[in-house]
Design an enzyme around this catalytic site. Structure first.
Site, mmCIF file in Angstrom:
data_model
loop_
_atom_site.group_PDB
_atom_site.id
_atom_site.type_symbol
_atom_site.label_atom_id
_atom_site.label_comp_id
_atom_site.label_asym_id
_atom_site.label_seq_id
_atom_site.Cartn_x
_atom_site.Cartn_y
_atom_site.Cartn_z
ATOM 1 N N CYS A 202 1.143 43.675 26.058
ATOM 2 C CA CYS A 202 1.212 42.796 24.889
ATOM 3 C C CYS A 202 2.602 42.975 24.292
ATOM 4 O O CYS A 202 3.588 43.021 25.021
ATOM 5 C CB CYS A 202 0.095 43.131 23.896
ATOM 6 S SG CYS A 202 0.076 44.869 23.374
ATOM 7 N N ARG B 240 3.878 33.213 21.821
ATOM 8 C CA ARG B 240 4.750 34.342 22.154
ATOM 9 C C ARG B 240 4.917 34.463 23.663
ATOM 10 O O ARG B 240 6.006 34.741 24.156
ATOM 11 C CB ARG B 240 4.186 35.639 21.551
ATOM 12 C CG ARG B 240 4.170 35.636 20.028
ATOM 13 C CD ARG B 240 3.615 36.929 19.461
ATOM 14 N NE ARG B 240 4.528 38.042 19.664
ATOM 15 C CZ ARG B 240 4.196 39.321 19.503
ATOM 16 N NH1 ARG B 240 2.944 39.636 19.171
ATOM 17 N NH2 ARG B 240 5.080 40.274 19.688
#
Length: 282
Positions: free
Chosen positions: A234, A178
């Protein structure tokens, strides 16, 4: 100040009047599963905290998928759980500390200092033969007074400044795929905030949800200047929280959470995104 307590510590304080236990189990792909697991069994005296209902504010245009709750919401949620300034709080989950650390961070942000994450997952608690129950406790409400401490929080403006002039180190806590923009299972765009470095949050936790030692955490972050501000993010401000806790355990103090995280960053159409492996740049 240490932010972790052992199973043995909690066993000694399990029935203390001024100890509050918060069950934060939550599965992102199945939002009802945590509450169902709590009803099945939990640590005696534990009050359930739902990530999306209790530990996040309402989702809007900006703020990310798990926005910062308002002070009023925090007062209601934590007050209802019987928390005031006299209470020591222990949060646990079964997700290697991610959800419990989000609860820990929220309480610290709102000015409650005596809050800890249980070292070791709930499954470990049961495996060790420690007591569990399905009884939902009757907890007398207390007055929780939110005192927001901005030293724990990075705003989108702070992140913009860090991107523009490198005024802070940006730490991306997601999986490498990611971070590199190779895969994005949740958010509508893939990539990272420009200039961010990668530290996967799970690298700070071992088997059974036991956290690595302060020395081991310090080794993970050894290349960070202790005098420079750190901003941790995040996808939505949840799994970054274990890295915030790990950095604190390692002795870093100028550490802030970008609550909206990547899901907030990409809600602004003019924000740049980076992809790829930065170490391969010539």
């Amino acid at each position: 100040m240490a932010s972790l307590v052992s199973h043995e510590w909690l066993l000694r304080h399990l029935y203390d009047e001024n100890t509050r236990i918060l069950d934060c189990r939550f599965w992102l792909g199945d939002p009802a599963k945590g509450a169902a697991a709590y009803r099945e069994d939990h640590i005696p005296g534990a009050v359930y905290m739902d990530l999306e209902r209790d530990l996040s504010g309402p989702v809007g245009e900006h703020g990310g998928r798990h926005p910062l709750p308002s002070a009023d919401q925090a007062a209601a949620v934590f007050g209802r759980a019987g928390i005031d300034e006299t209470v020591a709080v222990v949060a646990y989950d079964d997700q290697d500390g991610a959800m419990a650390a989000r609860c820990w961070w929220l309480l610290r942000y709102f000015g409650h200092e005596r809050v800890y994450v249980l070292d070791g997952n709930y499954s470990e608690w049961k495996k060790q033969g420690h007591p569990v129950t399905n009884a939902v406790p009757a907890v007398a409400p207390r007055l929780f007074r939110p005192r927001p401490d901005r030293s724990w929080l990075a705003t989108v403006d702070d992140v913009r400044a860090a991107v523009r002039d490198r005024s802070a180190v940006l730490i991306d806590s997601r999986e490498w795929k990611r971070y590199a923009g190779l895969e994005e299972p949740i958010d509508r765009l893939a990539g990272r905030i420009p200039g961010a470095v990668h530290r996967f949050w799970k690298d700070g936790v071992g088997e059974g949800g036991y956290w690595k030692s302060a020395a081991e955490q310090a080794a993970r972050f050894a290349d960070f200047d202790r005098g420079k501000p750190l901003i941790v993010y995040c996808g939505s401000g949840v799994t970054a929280c274990p890295n915030v806790l790990a950095l604190r355990e390692a002795g870093y103090r100028n550490v802030r959470l970008y609550v909206g995280s990547f899901s907030d960053w990409i809600s602004y159409p003019d924000h740049p995104i980076e992809t790829g492996d930065p170490s391969s740049d010539a």
